[in-house]
Design an enzyme around this catalytic site. Structure first.
Site, PDB file in Angstrom:
ATOM      1  N   LYS A   1       0.815  -1.219   0.000  1.00 36.74           N
ATOM      2  CA  LYS A   1       0.000   0.000   0.000  1.00 36.74           C
ATOM      3  C   LYS A   1       0.852   1.274   0.000  1.00 36.74           C
ATOM      4  O   LYS A   1       2.053   1.228   0.277  1.00 36.74           O
ATOM      5  CB  LYS A   1      -0.924  -0.029   1.227  1.00 36.74           C
ATOM      6  CG  LYS A   1      -1.959  -1.164   1.193  1.00 36.74           C
ATOM      7  CD  LYS A   1      -2.905  -1.076   2.392  1.00 36.74           C
ATOM      8  CE  LYS A   1      -3.962  -2.152   2.362  1.00 36.74           C
ATOM      9  NZ  LYS A   1      -4.916  -2.033   3.489  1.00 36.74           N
TER      10      LYS A   1
ATOM     11  N   TYR B   1     -12.430  -2.008  -3.885  1.00 32.35           N
ATOM     12  CA  TYR B   1     -12.934  -2.172  -2.511  1.00 32.35           C
ATOM     13  C   TYR B   1     -14.456  -2.099  -2.421  1.00 32.35           C
ATOM     14  O   TYR B   1     -14.988  -1.860  -1.338  1.00 32.35           O
ATOM     15  CB  TYR B   1     -12.296  -1.128  -1.591  1.00 32.35           C
ATOM     16  CG  TYR B   1     -10.907  -1.493  -1.106  1.00 32.35           C
ATOM     17  CD1 TYR B   1     -10.698  -2.610  -0.289  1.00 32.35           C
ATOM     18  CD2 TYR B   1      -9.808  -0.720  -1.435  1.00 32.35           C
ATOM     19  CE1 TYR B   1      -9.431  -2.948   0.171  1.00 32.35           C
ATOM     20  CE2 TYR B   1      -8.519  -1.050  -0.979  1.00 32.35           C
ATOM     21  CZ  TYR B   1      -8.358  -2.162  -0.172  1.00 32.35           C
ATOM     22  OH  TYR B   1      -7.098  -2.499   0.296  1.00 32.35           O
TER      23      TYR B   1
ATOM     24  N   PHE C   1     -15.294   3.477   6.830  1.00 30.43           N
ATOM     25  CA  PHE C   1     -13.948   3.896   6.417  1.00 30.43           C
ATOM     26  C   PHE C   1     -13.748   3.860   4.899  1.00 30.43           C
ATOM     27  O   PHE C   1     -12.653   4.109   4.413  1.00 30.43           O
ATOM     28  CB  PHE C   1     -12.886   3.033   7.108  1.00 30.43           C
ATOM     29  CG  PHE C   1     -13.054   1.540   6.903  1.00 30.43           C
ATOM     30  CD1 PHE C   1     -12.631   0.934   5.730  1.00 30.43           C
ATOM     31  CD2 PHE C   1     -13.637   0.751   7.880  1.00 30.43           C
ATOM     32  CE1 PHE C   1     -12.775  -0.435   5.522  1.00 30.43           C
ATOM     33  CE2 PHE C   1     -13.797  -0.630   7.683  1.00 30.43           C
ATOM     34  CZ  PHE C   1     -13.363  -1.214   6.495  1.00 30.43           C
TER      35      PHE C   1
ATOM     36  N   ARG D   1      -1.781 -14.092   4.906  1.00 24.91           N
ATOM     37  CA  ARG D   1      -2.449 -13.336   5.973  1.00 24.91           C
ATOM     38  C   ARG D   1      -1.699 -13.482   7.298  1.00 24.91           C
ATOM     39  O   ARG D   1      -1.675 -12.553   8.117  1.00 24.91           O
ATOM     40  CB  ARG D   1      -3.920 -13.739   6.077  1.00 24.91           C
ATOM     41  CG  ARG D   1      -4.696 -13.288   4.825  1.00 24.91           C
ATOM     42  CD  ARG D   1      -6.176 -13.576   4.897  1.00 24.91           C
ATOM     43  NE  ARG D   1      -6.867 -12.739   5.863  1.00 24.91           N
ATOM     44  CZ  ARG D   1      -7.300 -11.501   5.620  1.00 24.91           C
ATOM     45  NH1 ARG D   1      -7.099 -10.939   4.439  1.00 24.91           N
ATOM     46  NH2 ARG D   1      -7.939 -10.829   6.540  1.00 24.91           N
TER      47      ARG D   1
ATOM     48  N   THR E   1      -5.155  -6.805  11.043  1.00 26.23           N
ATOM     49  CA  THR E   1      -5.474  -5.542  10.356  1.00 26.23           C
ATOM     50  C   THR E   1      -4.964  -4.334  11.135  1.00 26.23           C
ATOM     51  O   THR E   1      -4.347  -3.428  10.564  1.00 26.23           O
ATOM     52  CB  THR E   1      -7.014  -5.422  10.187  1.00 26.23           C
ATOM     53  OG1 THR E   1      -7.504  -6.630   9.610  1.00 26.23           O
ATOM     54  CG2 THR E   1      -7.379  -4.242   9.311  1.00 26.23           C
TER      55      THR E   1
ATOM     56  N   GLU F   1      -9.776 -10.898  -7.379  1.00 25.87           N
ATOM     57  CA  GLU F   1      -8.816  -9.794  -7.210  1.00 25.87           C
ATOM     58  C   GLU F   1      -7.618  -9.941  -8.152  1.00 25.87           C
ATOM     59  O   GLU F   1      -7.099  -8.947  -8.654  1.00 25.87           O
ATOM     60  CB  GLU F   1      -8.363  -9.727  -5.748  1.00 25.87           C
ATOM     61  CG  GLU F   1      -9.489  -9.279  -4.829  1.00 25.87           C
ATOM     62  CD  GLU F   1      -9.103  -9.242  -3.352  1.00 25.87           C
ATOM     63  OE1 GLU F   1      -9.983  -8.925  -2.530  1.00 25.87           O
ATOM     64  OE2 GLU F   1      -7.931  -9.524  -3.022  1.00 25.87           O
TER      65      GLU F   1
HETATM   66  P1  RTP Z   1      -6.994  -6.176   3.635  1.00 21.02           P
HETATM   67  O1  RTP Z   1      -8.363  -6.459   3.050  1.00 21.02           O
HETATM   68  O2  RTP Z   1      -6.455  -4.823   3.258  1.00 21.02           O
HETATM   69  O3  RTP Z   1      -6.012  -7.269   3.405  1.00 21.02           O
HETATM   70  O4  RTP Z   1      -7.119  -6.092   5.203  1.00 21.02           O
HETATM   71  P2  RTP Z   1      -8.040  -6.881   6.191  1.00 21.02           P
HETATM   72  O5  RTP Z   1      -8.753  -8.007   5.473  1.00 21.02           O
HETATM   73  O6  RTP Z   1      -7.187  -7.203   7.349  1.00 21.02           O
HETATM   74  O7  RTP Z   1      -9.083  -5.769   6.604  1.00 21.02           O
HETATM   75  P3  RTP Z   1     -10.552  -5.443   6.014  1.00 21.02           P
HETATM   76  O8  RTP Z   1     -11.523  -5.569   7.139  1.00 21.02           O
HETATM   77  O9  RTP Z   1     -10.813  -6.212   4.743  1.00 21.02           O
HETATM   78  O10 RTP Z   1     -10.418  -3.900   5.688  1.00 21.02           O
HETATM   79  C1  RTP Z   1      -9.814  -3.471   4.495  1.00 21.02           C
HETATM   80  C2  RTP Z   1      -8.890  -2.329   4.769  1.00 21.02           C
HETATM   81  O11 RTP Z   1      -9.645  -1.198   5.182  1.00 21.02           O
HETATM   82  C3  RTP Z   1      -8.889  -0.409   6.098  1.00 21.02           C
HETATM   83  N1  RTP Z   1      -9.603  -0.300   7.360  1.00 21.02           N
HETATM   84  N2  RTP Z   1      -9.707   0.827   8.018  1.00 21.02           N
HETATM   85  N3  RTP Z   1     -10.376   2.808   9.930  1.00 21.02           N
HETATM   86  C4  RTP Z   1     -10.750   1.545  10.145  1.00 21.02           C
HETATM   87  O12 RTP Z   1     -11.333   1.182  11.135  1.00 21.02           O
HETATM   88  C5  RTP Z   1     -10.405   0.557   9.129  1.00 21.02           C
HETATM   89  N4  RTP Z   1     -10.749  -0.725   9.158  1.00 21.02           N
HETATM   90  C6  RTP Z   1     -10.233  -1.267   8.038  1.00 21.02           C
HETATM   91  C7  RTP Z   1      -7.562  -1.112   6.302  1.00 21.02           C
HETATM   92  O13 RTP Z   1      -6.610  -0.549   5.401  1.00 21.02           O
HETATM   93  C8  RTP Z   1      -7.889  -2.539   5.924  1.00 21.02           C
HETATM   94  O14 RTP Z   1      -6.741  -3.261   5.548  1.00 21.02           O
HETATM   95 MG    MG Z   2      -9.864  -7.757   3.642  1.00 21.65          MG
END
Ligand code: RTP
Ligand code: MG
Length: 140
Positions: free
Chosen positions: A11, A51, A59, A87, A93, A128
């Site tokens: 990123k 996304y 967010f 992962r 996250t 993706e």
């Molecule tokens: P990713 O999809 O990026 O691999 O990450 P992830 O599964 O761990 O997290 P996900 O819940 O899918 O969220 C996607 C991305 O959104 C941003 N985010 N911001 N401000 C917040 O509370 C928040 N929560 C998520 C993060 O960049 C996250 O990786």
């Molecule tokens: Mg995710």
């Protein structure tokens, strides 16, 4: 165990800090092979499309703006259980909850600016990968 492919994104917070090589070393050390990779600068609309599944989340607009703020490196990782393994290497996250030695523990700045993306299931990985790469670009 099955050989899988997963979509990874380094990123903007990480490309801004020249961390691509250090992050790739963590993938390779974990046995993940980088079978495709390119550096691109997403538009906010492209980030929004990628996304789309998060479009109702609070967010979403912040996330799309961030992902379009600087170049990203998109890549396909291949290996045994690549989706789960990636992962694991990424960590939680929120970097505050990430285990020692993970990418997010070492490099992430915040829950939003968390250095890497990784697909979360076989179906999303396939979608993706197809979003960014043609079959000819995947060199396993
Ligand atoms: P990713 O999809 O990026 O691999 O990450 P992830 O599964 O761990 O997290 P996900 O819940 O899918 O969220 C996607 C991305 O959104 C941003 N985010 N911001 N401000 C917040 O509370 C928040 N929560 C998520 C993060 O960049 C996250 O990786
Ligand atoms: Mg995710």
């Amino acid at each position: 165990m099955a050989t899988e492919r997963t979509l990874s994104i380094i990123k903007p917070d990480a490309t801004n800090r020249n961390l691509t090589g250090k992050i790739n070393a963590k993938f390779e050390d974990a046995g993940l092979r980088i079978i495709a990779q390119k550096r691109i600068h997403l538009t906010p609309a492209q980030a929004g499309q990628f996304y789309e599944v998060h479009k109702e989340r609070p967010f979403y607009s912040e996330l799309c703006e961030f992902m379009a703020s600087a170049p990203v490196v998109v890549q396909v990782l291949e290996g045994e259980n690549a989706i789960a393994k990636n992962r694991e290497v990424m960590g939680a996250t929120n970097p505050a909850n990430a285990d020692e030695g993970t990418i997010r523990k070492e490099f992430a700045l915040s829950v939003g600016e968390n250095s890497v993306h990784g697909s979360d299931a076989p179906e999303t990985a396939a979608q993706e990968i197809a979003f960014f790469f043609s079959g000819l670009e995947l060199v396993g």
